[in-house]
Design an enzyme around this catalytic site. Sequence first.
Site, PDB file in Angstrom:
ATOM      1  N   LYS A 171       0.838  -1.262   0.112  1.00 35.37           N
ATOM      2  CA  LYS A 171      -0.005   0.069   0.108  1.00 35.37           C
ATOM      3  C   LYS A 171       0.844   1.286   0.167  1.00 35.37           C
ATOM      4  O   LYS A 171       0.629   2.175  -0.697  1.00 35.37           O
ATOM      5  CB  LYS A 171      -0.691   0.079   1.182  1.00 35.37           C
ATOM      6  CG  LYS A 171      -2.094   1.105   1.300  1.00 35.37           C
ATOM      7  CD  LYS A 171      -2.873   0.783   2.495  1.00 35.37           C
ATOM      8  CE  LYS A 171      -2.006   0.844   3.612  1.00 35.37           C
ATOM      9  NZ  LYS A 171      -2.869   0.462   4.884  1.00 35.37           N
ATOM     10  N   ARG A 195     -11.789   1.231   9.404  1.00 37.21           N
ATOM     11  CA  ARG A 195     -11.281   0.011   9.814  1.00 37.21           C
ATOM     12  C   ARG A 195     -12.266  -0.766  10.363  1.00 37.21           C
ATOM     13  O   ARG A 195     -12.075  -1.915  10.627  1.00 37.21           O
ATOM     14  CB  ARG A 195     -10.669   0.367  10.922  1.00 37.21           C
ATOM     15  CG  ARG A 195      -9.214   0.940  11.034  1.00 37.21           C
ATOM     16  CD  ARG A 195      -8.007   0.045  10.805  1.00 37.21           C
ATOM     17  NE  ARG A 195      -6.926   0.021  11.297  1.00 37.21           N
ATOM     18  CZ  ARG A 195      -5.908   0.814  11.057  1.00 37.21           C
ATOM     19  NH1 ARG A 195      -5.880   1.716  10.308  1.00 37.21           N
ATOM     20  NH2 ARG A 195      -4.742   1.048  11.805  1.00 37.21           N
ATOM     21  N   ARG A 245      11.544  -6.969   5.377  1.00 38.33           N
ATOM     22  CA  ARG A 245      11.652  -5.757   5.129  1.00 38.33           C
ATOM     23  C   ARG A 245      12.671  -5.024   5.717  1.00 38.33           C
ATOM     24  O   ARG A 245      13.203  -5.087   7.034  1.00 38.33           O
ATOM     25  CB  ARG A 245      10.361  -5.221   5.725  1.00 38.33           C
ATOM     26  CG  ARG A 245      10.095  -3.598   5.683  1.00 38.33           C
ATOM     27  CD  ARG A 245       8.680  -3.428   6.069  1.00 38.33           C
ATOM     28  NE  ARG A 245       7.661  -3.588   5.236  1.00 38.33           N
ATOM     29  CZ  ARG A 245       6.484  -3.362   5.558  1.00 38.33           C
ATOM     30  NH1 ARG A 245       5.914  -2.961   6.498  1.00 38.33           N
ATOM     31  NH2 ARG A 245       5.371  -3.775   4.645  1.00 38.33           N
ATOM     32  N   ARG A 264      13.239  -3.939  10.599  1.00 36.04           N
ATOM     33  CA  ARG A 264      12.185  -3.652  11.432  1.00 36.04           C
ATOM     34  C   ARG A 264      12.129  -4.987  12.421  1.00 36.04           C
ATOM     35  O   ARG A 264      11.703  -6.027  12.113  1.00 36.04           O
ATOM     36  CB  ARG A 264      11.035  -3.482  10.880  1.00 36.04           C
ATOM     37  CG  ARG A 264      10.535  -1.986  10.423  1.00 36.04           C
ATOM     38  CD  ARG A 264       9.182  -1.856  10.128  1.00 36.04           C
ATOM     39  NE  ARG A 264       8.097  -2.425  10.639  1.00 36.04           N
ATOM     40  CZ  ARG A 264       6.835  -2.244  10.507  1.00 36.04           C
ATOM     41  NH1 ARG A 264       6.578  -1.270   9.512  1.00 36.04           N
ATOM     42  NH2 ARG A 264       5.965  -2.696  11.345  1.00 36.04           N
ATOM     43  N   ARG A 309      -1.470  -9.942  13.257  1.00 34.21           N
ATOM     44  CA  ARG A 309      -1.758  -8.652  12.665  1.00 34.21           C
ATOM     45  C   ARG A 309      -2.387  -8.985  11.292  1.00 34.21           C
ATOM     46  O   ARG A 309      -3.290  -8.485  11.128  1.00 34.21           O
ATOM     47  CB  ARG A 309      -0.363  -7.988  12.344  1.00 34.21           C
ATOM     48  CG  ARG A 309      -0.488  -6.589  13.131  1.00 34.21           C
ATOM     49  CD  ARG A 309       0.593  -5.595  12.970  1.00 34.21           C
ATOM     50  NE  ARG A 309       1.787  -6.128  12.291  1.00 34.21           N
ATOM     51  CZ  ARG A 309       2.422  -5.469  11.511  1.00 34.21           C
ATOM     52  NH1 ARG A 309       1.790  -4.341  10.978  1.00 34.21           N
ATOM     53  NH2 ARG A 309       3.674  -5.633  10.880  1.00 34.21           N
TER      54      ARG A 309
HETATM   55  P1  AMP Z   1      -1.784   2.688  11.064  1.00 33.00           P
HETATM   56  O1  AMP Z   1      -0.749   3.620  10.907  1.00 33.00           O
HETATM   57  O2  AMP Z   1      -2.798   2.895  10.021  1.00 33.00           O
HETATM   58  O3  AMP Z   1      -1.242   1.389  11.359  1.00 33.00           O
HETATM   59  O4  AMP Z   1      -2.630   3.138  12.376  1.00 33.00           O
HETATM   60  C1  AMP Z   1      -1.767   2.999  13.724  1.00 33.00           C
HETATM   61  C2  AMP Z   1      -2.766   3.170  14.829  1.00 33.00           C
HETATM   62  O5  AMP Z   1      -3.764   4.224  14.777  1.00 33.00           O
HETATM   63  C3  AMP Z   1      -3.826   2.120  15.163  1.00 33.00           C
HETATM   64  O6  AMP Z   1      -3.224   0.910  15.597  1.00 33.00           O
HETATM   65  C4  AMP Z   1      -4.940   2.690  15.780  1.00 33.00           C
HETATM   66  O7  AMP Z   1      -4.441   2.811  17.052  1.00 33.00           O
HETATM   67  C5  AMP Z   1      -4.830   4.048  15.202  1.00 33.00           C
HETATM   68  N1  AMP Z   1      -5.973   4.309  14.001  1.00 33.00           N
HETATM   69  C6  AMP Z   1      -5.510   4.583  12.782  1.00 33.00           C
HETATM   70  N2  AMP Z   1      -6.698   4.626  11.862  1.00 33.00           N
HETATM   71  C7  AMP Z   1      -7.821   4.414  12.893  1.00 33.00           C
HETATM   72  C8  AMP Z   1      -9.125   4.242  12.602  1.00 33.00           C
HETATM   73  N3  AMP Z   1      -9.459   4.408  11.282  1.00 33.00           N
HETATM   74  N4  AMP Z   1      -9.794   3.847  13.653  1.00 33.00           N
HETATM   75  C9  AMP Z   1      -9.347   3.648  14.867  1.00 33.00           C
HETATM   76  N5  AMP Z   1      -7.877   3.855  15.325  1.00 33.00           N
HETATM   77  C10 AMP Z   1      -7.346   4.001  14.238  1.00 33.00           C
END
Ligand code: AMP
Length: 213
Positions: A15, A87, A126, A160, A171
């Site tokens: 992505k 999400r 990665r 990482r 995950r």
């Molecule tokens: P990401 O960078 O997309 O992996 O998001 C990191 C963290 O941000 C997630 O583990 C959530 O705690 C929070 N987060 C990001 N997007 C959302 C969402 N749409 N709804 C709720 N929590 C979010």
Amino acid sequence: MMKNVIFIAPPSAGKGTQSALLVDLGYEHISTGDMLREEISKQTEIGKKVESIMQSGKLVSDDIVYELLKNKLSTLNKSFILDGFPRTLNQANMLDKLFQELKIDNYEVIYLDITLEDALERALGRLTCECGASYSKYNEEFKPKVDGVCDKCGKKLISRNDDNEESFRVRYQTFVDNASPIKEFYESKNKLHNIDTALGKDKVAEEIKEILK
Ligand code: AMP
């Protein structure tokens, strides 16, 4: 204006790579994770509220993320990539209402399909750079030109350590399970496009461009 995109993809599906290509075409990349991290780094009211929740890996409340997203989309006047939202099915419904409010109907939903096996191989191999670039130790297509060195800025690449196999499997599976009702939601609106990432990044990019024309 180019069509807007909602990207849904399991970890390591590519992505980030595909988003970067679209940003080069003029898209704004809206990542709710990045927006929340920015709130934390600025120590805003929201940032203070969400810091521990994010650290625990749990989801932040729908209302908080929705408010941030609404503010962002209300003032945006270019095509966007939405990354990290929705999400949950509830968030998909919230987004649908917001799009109606803001009169956004030129969008497509792209699901980047990747098997657990392929995702694992990518994740465990990665390599990332401080500058944001990412590479793979194993996949020819994504190897850096010089071992361990960033093509873009020349800095040393980092492996990482949170990408260990067991936590990655969890995950991945959590993601796939949560994505399923969201995919159905958009499929029923004829908005869902499934792309098989085994095609390789160039072919995936071509398919994405075709969908967004
Ligand atoms: P990401 O960078 O997309 O992996 O998001 C990191 C963290 O941000 C997630 O583990 C959530 O705690 C929070 N987060 C990001 N997007 C959302 C969402 N749409 N709804 C709720 N929590 C979010």
